[in-house]
Write a protein that holds these residues in place. Structure first.
Motif, PDB file in Angstrom:
ATOM      1  N   THR A   5       0.850  -1.177   0.000  1.00 25.75           N
ATOM      2  CA  THR A   5       0.000   0.000   0.000  1.00 25.75           C
ATOM      3  C   THR A   5       0.887   1.228   0.000  1.00 25.75           C
ATOM      4  O   THR A   5       1.790   1.353   0.827  1.00 25.75           O
ATOM      5  CB  THR A   5      -0.928   0.009   1.228  1.00 25.75           C
ATOM      6  OG1 THR A   5      -1.742  -1.163   1.201  1.00 25.75           O
ATOM      7  CG2 THR A   5      -1.818   1.243   1.224  1.00 25.75           C
ATOM      8  N   GLN A   7       1.153   5.401   0.191  1.00 20.85           N
ATOM      9  CA  GLN A   7       0.434   6.575   0.663  1.00 20.85           C
ATOM     10  C   GLN A   7       0.972   7.793  -0.069  1.00 20.85           C
ATOM     11  O   GLN A   7       2.151   8.133   0.043  1.00 20.85           O
ATOM     12  CB  GLN A   7       0.601   6.762   2.160  1.00 20.85           C
ATOM     13  CG  GLN A   7      -0.209   7.940   2.666  1.00 20.85           C
ATOM     14  CD  GLN A   7      -0.151   8.094   4.165  1.00 20.85           C
ATOM     15  OE1 GLN A   7       0.291   7.212   4.881  1.00 20.85           O
ATOM     16  NE2 GLN A   7      -0.598   9.233   4.649  1.00 20.85           N
ATOM     17  N   ARG A  11      -3.644   9.796   0.757  1.00 18.69           N
ATOM     18  CA  ARG A  11      -4.538   8.701   0.377  1.00 18.69           C
ATOM     19  C   ARG A  11      -3.739   7.411   0.235  1.00 18.69           C
ATOM     20  O   ARG A  11      -2.590   7.430  -0.172  1.00 18.69           O
ATOM     21  CB  ARG A  11      -5.217   9.036  -0.940  1.00 18.69           C
ATOM     22  CG  ARG A  11      -6.241   8.022  -1.322  1.00 18.69           C
ATOM     23  CD  ARG A  11      -7.219   8.574  -2.292  1.00 18.69           C
ATOM     24  NE  ARG A  11      -8.139   7.511  -2.640  1.00 18.69           N
ATOM     25  CZ  ARG A  11      -8.988   7.561  -3.597  1.00 18.69           C
ATOM     26  NH1 ARG A  11      -9.078   8.629  -4.329  1.00 18.69           N
ATOM     27  NH2 ARG A  11      -9.776   6.560  -3.855  1.00 18.69           N
ATOM     28  N   HIS A  12      -4.377   6.300   0.554  1.00 17.02           N
ATOM     29  CA  HIS A  12      -3.726   4.993   0.471  1.00 17.02           C
ATOM     30  C   HIS A  12      -4.131   4.312  -0.837  1.00 17.02           C
ATOM     31  O   HIS A  12      -5.303   4.308  -1.209  1.00 17.02           O
ATOM     32  CB  HIS A  12      -4.133   4.118   1.658  1.00 17.02           C
ATOM     33  CG  HIS A  12      -3.676   4.683   2.964  1.00 17.02           C
ATOM     34  ND1 HIS A  12      -2.429   4.459   3.472  1.00 17.02           N
ATOM     35  CD2 HIS A  12      -4.292   5.506   3.852  1.00 17.02           C
ATOM     36  CE1 HIS A  12      -2.297   5.092   4.621  1.00 17.02           C
ATOM     37  NE2 HIS A  12      -3.421   5.745   4.883  1.00 17.02           N
ATOM     38  N   TYR A  13      -3.119   3.752  -1.503  1.00  8.89           N
ATOM     39  CA  TYR A  13      -3.337   3.070  -2.772  1.00  8.89           C
ATOM     40  C   TYR A  13      -2.799   1.649  -2.673  1.00  8.89           C
ATOM     41  O   TYR A  13      -1.579   1.450  -2.651  1.00  8.89           O
ATOM     42  CB  TYR A  13      -2.618   3.800  -3.916  1.00  8.89           C
ATOM     43  CG  TYR A  13      -3.149   5.178  -4.174  1.00  8.89           C
ATOM     44  CD1 TYR A  13      -4.218   5.375  -5.040  1.00  8.89           C
ATOM     45  CD2 TYR A  13      -2.577   6.288  -3.547  1.00  8.89           C
ATOM     46  CE1 TYR A  13      -4.711   6.649  -5.282  1.00  8.89           C
ATOM     47  CE2 TYR A  13      -3.069   7.564  -3.783  1.00  8.89           C
ATOM     48  CZ  TYR A  13      -4.130   7.740  -4.643  1.00  8.89           C
ATOM     49  OH  TYR A  13      -4.611   8.993  -4.875  1.00  8.89           O
ATOM     50  N   SER A  29       7.090   6.065  -4.256  1.00  7.14           N
ATOM     51  CA  SER A  29       5.941   6.792  -3.709  1.00  7.14           C
ATOM     52  C   SER A  29       6.387   7.948  -2.818  1.00  7.14           C
ATOM     53  O   SER A  29       5.708   8.974  -2.760  1.00  7.14           O
ATOM     54  CB  SER A  29       5.001   5.849  -2.955  1.00  7.14           C
ATOM     55  OG  SER A  29       5.555   5.452  -1.718  1.00  7.14           O
TER      56      SER A  29
END
Length: 111
Positions: A5, A7, A11-13, A29
């Motif tokens: 995941t 961030q 927002r978390h993806y 990221s």
């Protein structure tokens, strides 16, 4: 296939990736997150999509500058034989970045 995941911009993806690529994606990221923070600081009140758009534009601008600089260096300095492996490694990394961008782009567009 591994899952991680990321961030970015608050927002978390969740992302799937090949096993062992989690740390690289986390590092990438953080670069995107840094540019997103710069966009938010420079223009408060941006929507999430525009924040990510500006982050992508900042990164693309840096990549473009680096490519232009590298092209200029190639024309100025002939490569020595021992420089060839390094040049191939840089080209492979650039191709990998483009592949990751293409992979992540649909996920960002859906957000």
């Amino acid at each position: 296939m591994a899952e991680t995941t990321l961030q970015i911009a608050g927002r978390h993806y969740p992302i799937r990736c090949r096993d062992g690529e989690e740390a690289q994606l986390a590092h990438l990221s953080t670069l995107i997150e840094e540019k997103a923070r710069q966009a938010q600081q420079g223009t408060p009140g941006l929507t999430e999509v525009r924040t990510l758009l500006f982050a992508a534009l900042f990164l693309a601008d840096e990549l473009n500058d680096l490519r232009r600089e590298a092209a200029g260096r190639q024309t100025q300095l002939p490569l020595e034989e021992e420089d060839e492996p390094a040049a191939r490694a840089v080209e492979a990394l650039a191709a990998r970045i483009e592949k990751l961008r293409a992979t992540l782009a649909p996920h960002v567009a859906d957000a």
